[in-house]
Write a protein that holds these residues in place. Sequence first.
Motif: not given
Length: 402
Positions: A72-97
């Motif tokens: 769920a990436n819930s109750c995961t603190g700052q690391q969880g937020l960083e992983n969320a942003y990292r997920t978005a960055q990776k998706a943006a990279q491969v989708l070219h957006v």
Amino acid sequence: MEVPKGFLFSGLNCGIKRYRKDLGIAYSTSDCVASGVFTTNVAKAAPILYNLKLLEENSTKIRAVVVNSKIANSCTGQQGLENAYRTAQKAAQVLHVDPSSILLASTGIIGLQLPMDKIEAGIEAASMCLNEDPTPFAEAITTTDTFIKMSSRKVEIDGKRVHILGIAKGSGMIHPNMATVLSFLFTDANISPDALKKALKASVEKSYNMIDVDGDTSTNDMVLALANGQAGNERIEEDSPEFLKFFESFHEINVELAKMIVKDGEGATKLIEVRVVHAPDELSARRIARSIVSSNLVKTAIHAQDPNWGRIVAAAGCSGVNFDLAKLDLYIGNGKNTITVLKCGDPCELNEEEASSVLSASEIVLTVDLNEGVDSATAWGCDLSEEYIKKNGRYKAWAKTL
């Protein structure tokens, strides 16, 4: 299944689960206006916090939603937020957006960090198999669901055919005010951001916020709506005839998905529909319907086919709504047969065998007639069985087998 123009989907196993799909991408070939409704739980998961911030800054140029299940990436603190942003960055990279055009969702066990190596590899793989079939995406977002949940409609607006597709997951931790529900609405309608926001909020209030499985509200719940305008209709504005036409189909999808969610409640054997009619106002009707459908005593009685209607009246009575018991009528039905158990506050002669037979059906309808006005509301829930306890008592162990 009607798939809106310009939307592509994928879903696969990236290694979070053993065998089943666990990562999905929904992608639009052009910018979308977007709106979201999120859990009321104070302990909000990282994807919720991420989406809230993103939609405040950008709700008109959304391109994709990335969803993972099992964690769920819930109750995961700052690391969880960083992983969320990292997920978005990776998706943006491969989708070219742009990264600010990526929305996120996660569902599963609370308190575990995402395995980012698997997530990133999965996003890359999923981006290469995007297509018009939404089924793999629908499969990838499930956890304890026993079936995928999809619904679609097409409606003509300004001579253009507009498509709406809804995909949801949910089985446990379901309660009014959002639950363990992830729901995604995709449409090619050209609609203003304010009109989409209004449609989503109004529909959620009468669909996902009117269901209950077990009285728990999760940390990850959300409903997202994306519209890319590729149908080519004149822009739909609030309160226009076109808006009402769009909303009717949009809401039908959400009600259908909400009912699928409670029908698939963990360990459920019966779908319960509670109708409150002739109420003095809609809010009162909704509060009573929700109180009844959320009552564990009502749920267990219906599971056991026990016509203990006093539990229904008691649940209505503790809803916080004042009503006149001397005017109350109560009916129990199953779509084919209906029995009257209370009339003007007085109990009716009850044939226990007949009542038990009515309650043996897989779909039960409880109708509460207040006889005090013209407003009404409907809520949906399910029975509570021994299987629910088994599943949730061993949830973490069970999830590891996925």
